[in-house]
Design an enzyme around this catalytic site. Structure first.
Site, mmCIF file in Angstrom:
data_model
loop_
_atom_site.group_PDB
_atom_site.id
_atom_site.type_symbol
_atom_site.label_atom_id
_atom_site.label_comp_id
_atom_site.label_asym_id
_atom_site.label_seq_id
_atom_site.Cartn_x
_atom_site.Cartn_y
_atom_site.Cartn_z
ATOM 1 N N ARG A 62 0.841 -1.211 0.000
ATOM 2 C CA ARG A 62 0.000 0.000 0.000
ATOM 3 C C ARG A 62 0.874 1.259 0.000
ATOM 4 N NH1 ARG A 62 -1.985 2.127 4.525
ATOM 5 N NH2 ARG A 62 -2.147 0.126 5.580
ATOM 6 N N TYR A 115 -14.965 14.694 -17.582
ATOM 7 C CA TYR A 115 -15.370 13.300 -17.392
ATOM 8 C C TYR A 115 -16.482 13.227 -16.343
ATOM 9 C CZ TYR A 115 -14.915 8.338 -16.256
ATOM 10 O OH TYR A 115 -15.154 7.011 -16.022
ATOM 11 N N ASP A 185 -6.403 16.655 -16.406
ATOM 12 C CA ASP A 185 -6.653 15.274 -16.799
ATOM 13 C C ASP A 185 -6.262 15.190 -18.274
ATOM 14 O OD1 ASP A 185 -7.709 12.856 -17.698
ATOM 15 O OD2 ASP A 185 -9.443 12.952 -16.364
ATOM 16 N N LYS A 210 -6.793 3.536 -19.824
ATOM 17 C CA LYS A 210 -7.092 3.784 -21.235
ATOM 18 C C LYS A 210 -5.838 3.541 -22.084
ATOM 19 C CE LYS A 210 -11.015 4.886 -19.378
ATOM 20 N NZ LYS A 210 -11.315 6.248 -18.946
HETATM 21 C C1 LIG Z 1 -11.912 6.839 -17.849
HETATM 22 C C2 LIG Z 1 -11.566 8.209 -17.478
HETATM 23 C C3 LIG Z 1 -11.387 8.579 -16.135
HETATM 24 C C4 LIG Z 1 -11.595 7.611 -14.995
HETATM 25 O O1 LIG Z 1 -10.641 6.599 -15.032
HETATM 26 P P1 LIG Z 1 -10.887 5.139 -14.397
HETATM 27 O O2 LIG Z 1 -9.601 4.443 -14.625
HETATM 28 O O3 LIG Z 1 -12.060 4.541 -15.115
HETATM 29 O O4 LIG Z 1 -11.216 5.364 -12.954
HETATM 30 C C5 LIG Z 1 -11.025 9.885 -15.860
HETATM 31 N N1 LIG Z 1 -10.851 10.786 -16.853
HETATM 32 C C6 LIG Z 1 -11.007 10.475 -18.147
HETATM 33 C C7 LIG Z 1 -10.788 11.517 -19.184
HETATM 34 C C8 LIG Z 1 -11.374 9.178 -18.510
HETATM 35 O O5 LIG Z 1 -11.540 8.865 -19.804
#
Ligand SMILES: *Cc1c(COP(=O)(O)O)cnc(C)c1O
Length: 396
Positions: A62, A115, A185, A210
């Site tokens: 952790r 998001y 992000d 992603k």
């Molecule tokens: C999918 C996504 C998230 C969240 O990510 P997870 O791994 O599903 O928690 C945040 N921001 C964007 C732009 C995303 O496409």
């Protein structure tokens, strides 16, 4: 386009994606899976040191783990950041930034185009903790700065390119904000498509679930920034407990090795698909930063070195045509993710957004026939042909 060769000993980012994060590999060529929850130590002094050093990698998983740390080092290097921390998901990373850096009485400025998970976190979770959030239009010059309350605003939250219509935030403008910390992000761009830290932004997050991991087999998130900020975040993260799993970090690290070729291929395919869609009579709107018709195309070419694999477009014929389209694709599959080998399509109007009024959807840029496509690694001709036959079936 930005030349990113100044960091990392003159190597191109695509090369650094291959060379980075090998320090704890010993002689293994591939990253090693440290499938252990804990590590032994010989003396009390050593135990104390391991338990309290930010970013410690051999105390308890952790806190840190060599497999996770090797992945974190790789992302930090690609972002041009001093440090990186991996989390159990993209939302784990975003919620750690928001809840780890903000306290009751603080204020956040966030962009409206964002998001859905981030929006819900800011809209529903933050008020419970007495954190006030102001939403602004991230495409409007000066909107973030104008909403800042001096001494109160702790964090500015941006996303670029952003959900759902691939609008951009000017990273130079965001990076020039002084006072609050700035967070971007950067999931849609990937660490190879743009480097917000170089524009003066404080923290960069990715859903590495992603394109970074890139194979739809790892749920993981990352935050990169200065050593000081990341040390603060590490102290929070150890108690927050949303640490990445070593196995997901291994898969994500493997994914980084091929990110350069995948991003290049998906960007080239997306450009082709976007141009095809733009010329199609059954399509009323196409959003893709690589198209000259994108309202921020010039900004895109200035701050992004690749335009990415995501396209948003509108099918003529509303909800019914949109639903028929996603059911008519044969190669493109219906699923809610992006950045992987498979081309994916979603129709928010008949799936994720059914509970939201048409007016609310329209305010975020989602029309009844809006479709999101994540271009995969299939042959581009096959993807174009598949989307073309689905348009004929949906509207024709
Ligand atoms: C999918 C996504 C998230 C969240 O990510 P997870 O791994 O599903 O928690 C945040 N921001 C964007 C732009 C995303 O496409």
């Amino acid at each position: 386009m930005a030349d990113e060769r100044d960091e990392g000993g003159g190597l191109a980012p695509e090369t650094r994606a291959i060379t980075a994060g090998r320090a704890s590999n010993q002689s293994a060529l591939a990253p090693i899976l440290w499938a252990t929850t804990t590590f032994t130590y010989d003396t009390v002094d050593e135990g104390r040191r391991l338990a309290t050093a930010a970013g410690t990698e051999r105390f308890y998983t952790r806190y840190g783990n060599p497999t996770i740390n090797a992945f974190e080092e790789t992302i930090a290097e690609l972002e041009g950041a001093e440090a990186c921390r991996a989390f159990a998901s993209g939302m784990g990373a975003i919620s750690a930034v928001v809840l780890g850096l903000c306290s009751t009485g603080d204020h956040i400025v966030a962009q409206r185009q964002i998001y859905a998970g981030t929006q819900l976190l800011l809209q529903t979770m933050c008020p419970r903790f007495g954190i006030d959030v102001t939403f602004v239009d991230g495409t409007e010059t000066g909107a973030f700065a104008a909403a800042i309350r001096p001494g109160k605003t702790m964090l500015v939250v941006a996303e670029t390119p952003a959900n759902p219509c691939l609008t951009l935030v000017d990273l130079d403008e965001l990076g020039s904000i002084s006072g609050p910390m700035t967070m971007v992000d950067s999931t849609f761009a990937t660490p190879l498509g743009q480097q917000p830290i170089g524009h003066g932004v404080d923290l960069v997050v990715h859903s590495a679930t992603k394109a970074i991991a890139g194979h739809n087999d790892a749920t993981i998130g990352v935050v990169s920034g200065t050593a000081e900020l990341m040390s603060w975040l590490w102290n929070f993260a150890v108690l927050h407990g949303a640490n990445a799993s070593p196995f997901d970090a291994l898969n994500a690290h493997r994914g980084v090795r091929t990110l350069g070729v995948r991003l290049a291929r998906q960007s080239a395919t997306a450009q082709r698909v976007a141009e095809f869609l733009e010329g199609h009579p059954s399509v009323t709107r196409v959003c893709y930063p690589g198209l000259a018709s994108h309202p921020q195309h010039e900004l895109a070419t200035r701050q992004m070195s690749s335009m990415g694999g995501l396209i948003t477009f509108d099918v003529d014929g509303g909800i019914e045509a949109g639903a028929r389209f996603v059911e008519a694709t044969r190669i493109a599959l219906q699923a809610a993710s992006l950045g992987g080998p498979e081309t994916l399509v979603t129709h928010p109007g008949s799936t994720t957004h059914v509970g939201i009024t048409l007016e609310e959807r329209a305010a975020t840029g989602i029309g009844p026939g809006t479709i999101r496509v994540s271009c995969g690694l299939e042959d581009p001709d096959d993807i174009v042909a598949d989307l073309g036959q689905a348009l004929d079936a949906a509207v024709g």
